[in-house]
Design a protein around this motif. Structure first.
Motif, short mmCIF file in Angstrom:
data_model
loop_
_atom_site.label_atom_id
_atom_site.label_comp_id
_atom_site.label_asym_id
_atom_site.label_seq_id
_atom_site.Cartn_x
_atom_site.Cartn_y
_atom_site.Cartn_z
N HIS A 256 0.84 -1.21 0.00
CA HIS A 256 0.00 0.00 0.00
C HIS A 256 0.87 1.25 0.00
O HIS A 256 0.59 2.22 -0.70
N VAL A 257 1.94 1.20 0.82
CA VAL A 257 2.82 2.36 0.91
C VAL A 257 3.52 2.59 -0.42
O VAL A 257 3.63 3.72 -0.90
N LEU A 258 3.97 1.49 -1.03
CA LEU A 258 4.64 1.62 -2.33
C LEU A 258 3.70 2.26 -3.33
O LEU A 258 4.08 3.11 -4.13
N ILE A 259 2.43 1.82 -3.28
CA ILE A 259 1.48 2.31 -4.27
C ILE A 259 1.15 3.78 -4.04
O ILE A 259 0.90 4.51 -5.00
N LEU A 260 1.21 4.23 -2.79
CA LEU A 260 1.03 5.67 -2.55
C LEU A 260 2.07 6.44 -3.35
O LEU A 260 1.78 7.45 -4.00
N VAL B 142 1.49 9.01 -6.63
CA VAL B 142 2.05 10.36 -6.76
C VAL B 142 2.74 10.51 -8.11
O VAL B 142 2.55 11.49 -8.83
N VAL B 143 3.54 9.50 -8.48
CA VAL B 143 4.21 9.54 -9.78
C VAL B 143 3.18 9.60 -10.89
O VAL B 143 3.31 10.37 -11.85
N GLY B 144 2.11 8.81 -10.73
CA GLY B 144 1.06 8.79 -11.76
C GLY B 144 0.39 10.13 -11.91
O GLY B 144 0.14 10.60 -13.03
N VAL B 145 0.11 10.79 -10.79
CA VAL B 145 -0.53 12.12 -10.84
C VAL B 145 0.39 13.11 -11.54
O VAL B 145 -0.05 13.90 -12.40
N ALA B 146 1.69 13.06 -11.19
CA ALA B 146 2.64 13.98 -11.82
C ALA B 146 2.69 13.75 -13.32
O ALA B 146 2.70 14.71 -14.11
N THR B 147 2.69 12.47 -13.72
CA THR B 147 2.74 12.16 -15.15
C THR B 147 1.49 12.69 -15.86
O THR B 147 1.58 13.29 -16.93
N THR B 148 0.33 12.47 -15.23
CA THR B 148 -0.92 12.94 -15.84
C THR B 148 -0.90 14.46 -15.98
O THR B 148 -1.26 14.99 -17.03
N ALA B 149 -0.47 15.14 -14.91
CA ALA B 149 -0.45 16.60 -14.94
C ALA B 149 0.45 17.10 -16.06
O ALA B 149 0.08 17.97 -16.86
N LEU B 150 1.63 16.50 -16.16
CA LEU B 150 2.58 16.93 -17.19
C LEU B 150 2.03 16.61 -18.57
O LEU B 150 2.11 17.43 -19.49
N GLY B 151 1.42 15.42 -18.71
CA GLY B 151 0.86 15.03 -20.00
C GLY B 151 -0.22 16.00 -20.44
O GLY B 151 -0.24 16.46 -21.58
N LEU B 152 -1.12 16.35 -19.51
CA LEU B 152 -2.21 17.27 -19.86
C LEU B 152 -1.66 18.66 -20.18
O LEU B 152 -2.14 19.33 -21.09
N PHE C 62 13.32 7.11 -8.74
CA PHE C 62 14.34 7.98 -9.34
C PHE C 62 14.23 7.99 -10.87
O PHE C 62 14.42 9.02 -11.51
N LEU C 63 13.93 6.83 -11.43
CA LEU C 63 13.78 6.74 -12.89
C LEU C 63 12.68 7.68 -13.34
O LEU C 63 12.80 8.37 -14.36
N GLU C 64 11.59 7.75 -12.58
CA GLU C 64 10.50 8.63 -12.96
C GLU C 64 10.85 10.09 -12.74
O GLU C 64 10.42 10.96 -13.50
N ILE C 65 11.66 10.39 -11.70
CA ILE C 65 12.11 11.78 -11.52
C ILE C 65 12.90 12.22 -12.75
O ILE C 65 12.65 13.28 -13.33
N SER C 66 13.83 11.37 -13.18
CA SER C 66 14.65 11.77 -14.32
C SER C 66 13.80 11.80 -15.59
O SER C 66 13.96 12.70 -16.42
#
Lengths: 117, 491
Positions: free
Chosen positions: A74-78, A82-92, B138-142
């Motif tokens: 669960h912690v890993l997925i949190l 976050v990474v997913g949200v950042a990717t979506t924001a950047l993509g949009l 880290f891979l995703e940060i880069s």
């Protein structure tokens, strides 16, 4: 009945393939991002399913309970969310810029415009 | 102080990134970036010295003991890659000042340096970490910061290139997460050393096989292995000059490192190349990349795009070395990692100098460029000789060890293919030489000076290093051979 018992995994596979298909098949750039999100969400479900222990409860120490689910996925997925949200924001954000530059968010129309210039 | 070097390697660029964002006065953020990148270089140099003496450095993040805590683990392979990445960063930052100011205007430079520092932080983090999930973060940060950097390009096609890279890069990263998750499900650990230990005792299960497949495909997408390279040519072509040079020299190299780490340190040689037929798959893809990408490079009129396709071909050489799975082959792959970073970085910087003066990198505008910008073109040609693999350049050293590795495995045809594909490099480099030196300067061409010294010196440092390490191979071959032995010995 093993196949039915693994129904979470069937959902994961279905979501994964559906998301992947949307990314590949759609020309609309926003729809591609949505597909990418579905694809990523399937992985979130996959991880959380790993964490489930048969008969285990939420990992909060309480009297009379000995079996807990594994909280680590669960912690890993949190983090992954976050990474997913950042990717979506950047993509949009990129889609908005593309729309400003080309006046369209359809991939085939962008290719036509690039072909001319 | 020295015991915290491992953490500082990542923390310094991470802290410099928000600082660059805050310091908006003119291009003072450049000074922050300069400090950050040079500090990284010094730290990685110290770390390499320590590793060569002590063997493996293990740093426990926040004093939490592994395998539960996150461990930073530096062995000879990672120390060498850390040095490559931070050295390229340290050389490119001084160059960036003029080039970035000319391409974005002084008001927006801080955005570039913020993303640049984050990208450096991510790349160093991927290399230094000993935790599989931390590696993904880290891979995703880069990756995220490199999408931003590419989108900063002036041409609107930079946006679509960044978007395409974002979609493919995210699919690759998600595949890597699936692979790591499956490994966790099977072994119950995320620490790389612990994973290796537990995987070694287990028979191949379907879960491990699936994890292996997902990881290899995901990483191959990130390192642009043929046929998963489609994002690369556009991204490198339309990105700002500095970004093309930085990413070409570091991002794919770090991805190759991740592949090495997973194939040899986490899975072992027996599983990667014995149970799974990965050596023949990698061999075939690498050879196709060497020929197909070089052949496509010959027909490009945009020189940045030509270099991008050449990068795909050069990654083929690295993967070919890995597919041999012996000390010479693996050493060749690691040496070429270093050598290609120098050559391609230098050549992209030379193109950046040309773009700075004439705002074009099209081959039709290169007529007589050898006389108009002699120093810049000189750097480009010397770098090109390296790509071909002429003796006394680094390219020759890489190919020498590749051929040795191929012969050791009795794959003489692979050795022959390495030599044949070098001929294709001769063709695409000669095209440029012919136009730049043998064609007269067009009469209506404006008088231009050579690039400013702030740009020429970094270019020549990389190109000069590519000649120096072609003659003196103590550092590269010495470290790479030990690194290769370590990787193979672990399995």
């Amino acid at each position: 009945m093993a196949a039915v018992g693994l129904y979470n995994y069937w959902i994961v596979v279905f979501l994964m393939m559906a998301g992947f298909y949307i990314v590949i098949a759609h020309d609309n750039l926003v729809k591609k991002i949505v597909g990418l999100n579905v694809f990523q969400a399937s992985v979130f479900v996959l991880y959380i399913t790993f964490g489930k222990v048969q008969g285990g409860t939420a990992p909060i120490i309480a009297e009379g309970i000995t079996t807990y689910s594994n909280p680590l996925p669960h912690v890993l997925i949190l983090t992954a969310i976050v990474v997913g949200v950042a990717t979506t924001a950047l993509g949009l954000a990129l889609v908005i810029r593309i729309n400003e530059a080309y006046g369209t968010i359809e991939e085939d129309e962008i290719h036509i415009q690039d072909g001319e210039s | 102080m020295t015991e915290h070097l491992a953490a500082l390697q990542v923390v310094i660029p991470l802290l410099c990134a928000p600082l660059c964002m805050l310091v908006r006065y003119r291009d003072w953020s450049w000074i922050v970036a300069l400090f950050g990148s040079w500090a990284c270089l010094i730290i990685s140099w110290l770390l390499l010295q320590l590793v060569m003496v002590d063997g493996i450095i293990s740093y426990h993040m926040g004093n939490w003991a592994p395998p539960l805590g996150i461990e930073y683990r530096i062995d000879k392979v990672s120390a060498f890659v850390l040095l490559i990445v931070s050295a390229i960063g340290a050389v490119i930052t001084p160059y960036a000042r003029e080039s970035v100011r000319a391409e974005f205007g002084v008001n927006r430079v801080y955005l570039f340096y913020t993303a640049y520092m984050l990208c450096l932080c991510g790349l160093l983090g991927v290399t230094i970490t000993g935790d599989a999930f931390n590696l993904f973060v880290f891979l995703e940060i880069s990756s995220l910061s490199s999408y931003v950097l590419i989108a900063l390009g002036k041409d609107r096609r930079a946006l679509t290139a960044a978007y395409q890279y974002l979609v493919l890069g995210t699919i690759g990263a998600t595949f890597i997460v699936i692979g790591i998750g499956l490994l966790y499900a099977e072994t119950g650990t995320l620490n790389m050393a612990d994973l290796a230990k537990r995987l070694a005792d287990q028979p191949l299960s379907r879960t491990i096989g699936a994890a292996f497949g997902f990881l290899v495909v995901g990483i191959s997408l990130k390192l642009a292995l043929f046929p998963l390279h489609l994002w690369l040519p556009n991204a490198y072509t339309y990105a700002p000059s500095v970004v093309s040079a930085f990413l070409a020299a570091t991002a794919t190299k770090v991805a190759v490192y991740v592949l090495l780490r997973f194939l040899f340190s986490i899975f072992n040689v027996k599983l990667s190349f014995g149970v799974m037929p990965l050596d023949s798959i990698l061999l075939v893809l690498a050879v196709i990349a060497m020929f197909a990408a070089s052949a496509v490079a010959i027909f490009q009129t945009n020189l940045k795009r030509m270099l991008a396709y050449s990068s795909v071909a050069q990654i083929g050489y690295m993967i070919l070395g890995i597919s041999f799975a012996n000390v010479n082959g693996l050493a060749a792959g690691i040496i070429h990692l270093f050598n290609h970073a120098l050559m391609k970085g230098g050549m992209f910087l030379a193109l950046g100098c040309i773009f700075y003066r004439i705002a074009s990198v099209n081959i039709n505008d290169m007529a007589g460029m050898g006389r108009r910008m002699p120093w810049t073109m000189g750097a480009f040609v010397v770098g090109g000789l390296g790509l071909i693999g002429v003796p006394l350049t680094v390219g020759f050293i890489s190919k020498w060890y590749l051929v040795l590795g191929a012969l050791e495995r009795d794959w003489w045809f692979a050795a022959a293919l390495v030599l044949l594909s070098s001929l294709l490099a001769v063709v695409y480099i000669w095209r440029v030489v012919e136009v730049a030196y043998l064609k007269p300067v067009p009469e209506d061409a404006p008088e231009i000076e050579d690039a400013p010294p702030a740009m020429l010196i970094p270019t020549w440092i990389l190109i000069g290093a590519s000649v120096y390490y072609g003659i003196n191979t103590d550092l590269t071959v010495g470290v790479a051979k030990q690194a290769a032995q370590q990787l193979l010995g672990a399995g």
